[in-house]
Design a protein around this motif. Sequence first.
Motif, PDB file in Angstrom:
ATOM      1  N   ALA A 160       4.019  10.077  -7.335  1.00 45.19           N
ATOM      2  CA  ALA A 160       2.596   9.869  -7.102  1.00 45.19           C
ATOM      3  C   ALA A 160       2.321   8.588  -6.357  1.00 45.19           C
ATOM      4  O   ALA A 160       1.263   8.434  -5.764  1.00 45.19           O
ATOM      5  N   GLY A 161       3.244   7.651  -6.358  1.00 44.86           N
ATOM      6  CA  GLY A 161       3.029   6.401  -5.647  1.00 44.86           C
ATOM      7  C   GLY A 161       2.889   6.590  -4.151  1.00 44.86           C
ATOM      8  O   GLY A 161       2.293   5.751  -3.477  1.00 44.86           O
ATOM      9  N   VAL A 162       3.417   7.670  -3.567  1.00 50.92           N
ATOM     10  CA  VAL A 162       3.321   7.890  -2.137  1.00 50.92           C
ATOM     11  C   VAL A 162       1.866   8.039  -1.711  1.00 50.92           C
ATOM     12  O   VAL A 162       1.479   7.565  -0.660  1.00 50.92           O
ATOM     13  N   LEU A 163       1.020   8.677  -2.509  1.00 52.29           N
ATOM     14  CA  LEU A 163      -0.380   8.839  -2.126  1.00 52.29           C
ATOM     15  C   LEU A 163      -1.320   8.036  -3.004  1.00 52.29           C
ATOM     16  O   LEU A 163      -2.119   7.260  -2.491  1.00 52.29           O
ATOM     17  N   PRO A 164      -1.255   8.190  -4.270  1.00 48.59           N
ATOM     18  CA  PRO A 164      -2.177   7.365  -5.042  1.00 48.59           C
ATOM     19  C   PRO A 164      -1.560   6.075  -5.537  1.00 48.59           C
ATOM     20  O   PRO A 164      -1.989   5.525  -6.569  1.00 48.59           O
ATOM     21  N   PHE A 165      -0.674   5.611  -4.713  1.00 49.52           N
ATOM     22  CA  PHE A 165       0.008   4.313  -4.880  1.00 49.52           C
ATOM     23  C   PHE A 165       0.887   4.333  -6.085  1.00 49.52           C
ATOM     24  O   PHE A 165       1.356   3.374  -6.588  1.00 49.52           O
ATOM     25  N   LEU A 166       0.592   5.859  -4.007  1.00 47.96           N
ATOM     26  CA  LEU A 166       1.244   6.674  -3.098  1.00 47.96           C
ATOM     27  C   LEU A 166       0.675   6.401  -2.316  1.00 47.96           C
ATOM     28  O   LEU A 166      -0.062   7.065  -2.925  1.00 47.96           O
ATOM     29  N   LYS A 196      -9.134  -0.325  13.033  1.00 44.76           N
ATOM     30  CA  LYS A 196      -9.895   0.881  13.383  1.00 44.76           C
ATOM     31  C   LYS A 196      -9.522   2.062  12.508  1.00 44.76           C
ATOM     32  O   LYS A 196     -10.287   3.027  12.385  1.00 44.76           O
ATOM     33  N   ASP A 197      -8.339   2.004  11.874  1.00 41.57           N
ATOM     34  CA  ASP A 197      -7.889   3.089  10.993  1.00 41.57           C
ATOM     35  C   ASP A 197      -8.197   2.816   9.523  1.00 41.57           C
ATOM     36  O   ASP A 197      -7.789   3.572   8.650  1.00 41.57           O
ATOM     37  N   GLY A 198      -8.923   1.725   9.238  1.00 43.18           N
ATOM     38  CA  GLY A 198      -9.246   1.373   7.864  1.00 43.18           C
ATOM     39  C   GLY A 198      -8.458   0.159   7.413  1.00 43.18           C
ATOM     40  O   GLY A 198      -7.776  -0.495   8.205  1.00 43.18           O
ATOM     41  N   ARG A 199      -8.532  -0.148   6.153  1.00 45.77           N
ATOM     42  CA  ARG A 199      -7.792  -1.280   5.601  1.00 45.77           C
ATOM     43  C   ARG A 199      -6.396  -0.821   5.190  1.00 45.77           C
ATOM     44  O   ARG A 199      -6.222   0.242   4.611  1.00 45.77           O
ATOM     45  N   GLN A 200      -5.400  -1.641   5.502  1.00 46.14           N
ATOM     46  CA  GLN A 200      -4.031  -1.256   5.154  1.00 46.14           C
ATOM     47  C   GLN A 200      -3.650  -1.803   3.783  1.00 46.14           C
ATOM     48  O   GLN A 200      -3.987  -2.934   3.427  1.00 46.14           O
ATOM     49  N   VAL A 201      -2.968  -0.982   3.021  1.00 44.14           N
ATOM     50  CA  VAL A 201      -2.454  -1.341   1.707  1.00 44.14           C
ATOM     51  C   VAL A 201      -0.951  -1.132   1.720  1.00 44.14           C
ATOM     52  O   VAL A 201      -0.447  -0.154   2.289  1.00 44.14           O
ATOM     53  N   MET A 202      -0.221  -2.040   1.100  1.00 46.09           N
ATOM     54  CA  MET A 202       1.229  -1.900   0.994  1.00 46.09           C
ATOM     55  C   MET A 202       1.610  -1.849  -0.477  1.00 46.09           C
ATOM     56  O   MET A 202       1.193  -2.706  -1.264  1.00 46.09           O
ATOM     57  N   LEU A 203       2.381  -0.847  -0.842  1.00 47.47           N
ATOM     58  CA  LEU A 203       2.832  -0.683  -2.220  1.00 47.47           C
ATOM     59  C   LEU A 203       4.342  -0.776  -2.260  1.00 47.47           C
ATOM     60  O   LEU A 203       5.051  -0.100  -1.517  1.00 47.47           O
ATOM     61  N   SER A 204       4.861  -1.632  -3.137  1.00 49.53           N
ATOM     62  CA  SER A 204       6.297  -1.744  -3.361  1.00 49.53           C
ATOM     63  C   SER A 204       6.606  -1.206  -4.746  1.00 49.53           C
ATOM     64  O   SER A 204       5.985  -1.601  -5.731  1.00 49.53           O
ATOM     65  N   LEU A 205       7.560  -0.287  -4.837  1.00 43.75           N
ATOM     66  CA  LEU A 205       7.894   0.336  -6.110  1.00 43.75           C
ATOM     67  C   LEU A 205       9.351   0.750  -6.105  1.00 43.75           C
ATOM     68  O   LEU A 205      10.007   0.765  -5.067  1.00 43.75           O
ATOM     69  N   VAL A 223       8.960   0.953  -0.053  1.00 41.07           N
ATOM     70  CA  VAL A 223       7.667   0.432   0.372  1.00 41.07           C
ATOM     71  C   VAL A 223       6.856   1.575   0.953  1.00 41.07           C
ATOM     72  O   VAL A 223       7.353   2.333   1.801  1.00 41.07           O
ATOM     73  N   VAL A 224       5.623   1.709   0.487  1.00 44.69           N
ATOM     74  CA  VAL A 224       4.698   2.721   0.975  1.00 44.69           C
ATOM     75  C   VAL A 224       3.512   2.008   1.607  1.00 44.69           C
ATOM     76  O   VAL A 224       2.971   1.060   1.034  1.00 44.69           O
ATOM     77  N   PHE A 225       3.116   2.454   2.789  1.00 45.18           N
ATOM     78  CA  PHE A 225       1.937   1.919   3.457  1.00 45.18           C
ATOM     79  C   PHE A 225       0.845   2.982   3.451  1.00 45.18           C
ATOM     80  O   PHE A 225       1.134   4.180   3.490  1.00 45.18           O
ATOM     81  N   ALA A 226      -0.395   2.541   3.408  1.00 43.54           N
ATOM     82  CA  ALA A 226      -1.518   3.481   3.463  1.00 43.54           C
ATOM     83  C   ALA A 226      -2.692   2.827   4.161  1.00 43.54           C
ATOM     84  O   ALA A 226      -2.902   1.608   4.050  1.00 43.54           O
ATOM     85  N   ASN A 227      -3.458   3.627   4.895  1.00 45.25           N
ATOM     86  CA  ASN A 227      -4.735   3.197   5.438  1.00 45.25           C
ATOM     87  C   ASN A 227      -5.828   3.794   4.568  1.00 45.25           C
ATOM     88  O   ASN A 227      -5.885   5.024   4.390  1.00 45.25           O
ATOM     89  N   VAL A 228      -6.687   2.934   4.009  1.00 46.01           N
ATOM     90  CA  VAL A 228      -7.708   3.384   3.071  1.00 46.01           C
ATOM     91  C   VAL A 228      -9.096   3.078   3.618  1.00 46.01           C
ATOM     92  O   VAL A 228      -9.274   2.172   4.440  1.00 46.01           O
ATOM     93  N   ASP A 229     -10.090   3.843   3.145  1.00 46.99           N
ATOM     94  CA  ASP A 229     -11.470   3.597   3.558  1.00 46.99           C
ATOM     95  C   ASP A 229     -12.134   2.624   2.586  1.00 46.99           C
ATOM     96  O   ASP A 229     -11.469   2.022   1.740  1.00 46.99           O
ATOM     97  N   LYS A 230     -13.458   2.483   2.696  1.00 40.16           N
ATOM     98  CA  LYS A 230     -14.169   1.512   1.862  1.00 40.16           C
ATOM     99  C   LYS A 230     -14.152   1.890   0.384  1.00 40.16           C
ATOM    100  O   LYS A 230     -14.371   1.051  -0.482  1.00 40.16           O
ATOM    101  N   GLN A 231     -13.910   3.181   0.085  1.00 36.45           N
ATOM    102  CA  GLN A 231     -13.774   3.616  -1.302  1.00 36.45           C
ATOM    103  C   GLN A 231     -12.316   3.630  -1.747  1.00 36.45           C
ATOM    104  O   GLN A 231     -11.988   4.160  -2.806  1.00 36.45           O
ATOM    105  N   LEU A 232     -11.448   3.045  -0.923  1.00 33.80           N
ATOM    106  CA  LEU A 232     -10.016   2.933  -1.211  1.00 33.80           C
ATOM    107  C   LEU A 232      -9.334   4.291  -1.315  1.00 33.80           C
ATOM    108  O   LEU A 232      -8.341   4.459  -2.028  1.00 33.80           O
TER     109      LEU A 232
END
Length: 284
Positions: free
Chosen positions: A8-14, A197-206, A217-226
């Motif tokens: 699940a970390g891949v999408l919902p940190f994931l 332009k693609d949103g805020r980037q989040v980096m997750l290490s697990l 390490v998983v990277f994600a681009n999230v919107d204002k609602q994360l």
Amino acid sequence: MRTRSRLAGVLPFLVLLAIGLGPLPPPAQAAPALLEELRYRIEILIWQDAARVKLTLNRLGPGRYTAEIIGEPQGIIKLLSGGQRERLQTEMVWRNHRLLPLIYREESWRGKKRRLKEYRFDYARGRVELWEGHDGKALAKKWHTDLTDQVYDPLSAFYNFRLGILGPTREGETSTIQGIPYPQPDAMELRLGGESKDGRQVMLSLINPVFHDSRGVVFANVDKQLVPHQAWTTVSGITVRGLLLPESVIMAPGLPGLTGPGLAASRRPPVKDSPASAGREKSR
């Protein structure tokens, strides 16, 4: 697609319970109310639709929620994996201005084989237990440990992050979220990047789900609602990418049915009191 609890970390940190929570009420019997449904398409190398992932959040009753993620391979990947399917599910309760996991399940099917794990959080006794079952057999207890600090599975961590309760608050900040300590102590490290332009980037290490002794390490681009609109990671030199599909249903800010503040709550945890514990023993 091989996995463990960190899929699940891949999408919902994931993605500190106060003393004296006391026994929790029995589960509500009302029909679940769908609050959110996020659908993702998974790309691997030349396969643009290697798998589909669906993440849902339902309200079971006052202060009780369930989050679930289901992954199913498609096409040639389905053939190569033997049709393996994965499901992660967390039942949660709203207490102490946060979502606390009650039962976290990992379930997988491959052909006629089925495997189920349940992590049961017993806050009254101050411990978490692992129960396992295979191919329809009754669940048997395999492990338990004391809850000296609050820990989270990936789904409860994800929604607490979405509500602004766990995780970093400013660009460049890193926060650590304690995961379930099995088979070894684990923590999810979350770093908040800048806007683009693609949103805020989040980096997750697990802990890497393929090589358990290393970190992924998983990277994600999230919107204002994360909400992650795309997420990607590298496994054995191969990039795996998830893209949010337009048919997804994103819930409004906050969490319907809360008995306490949602997004209005402080992003910082309450006083770090430890949950009541029943002895200090551990078993494996």
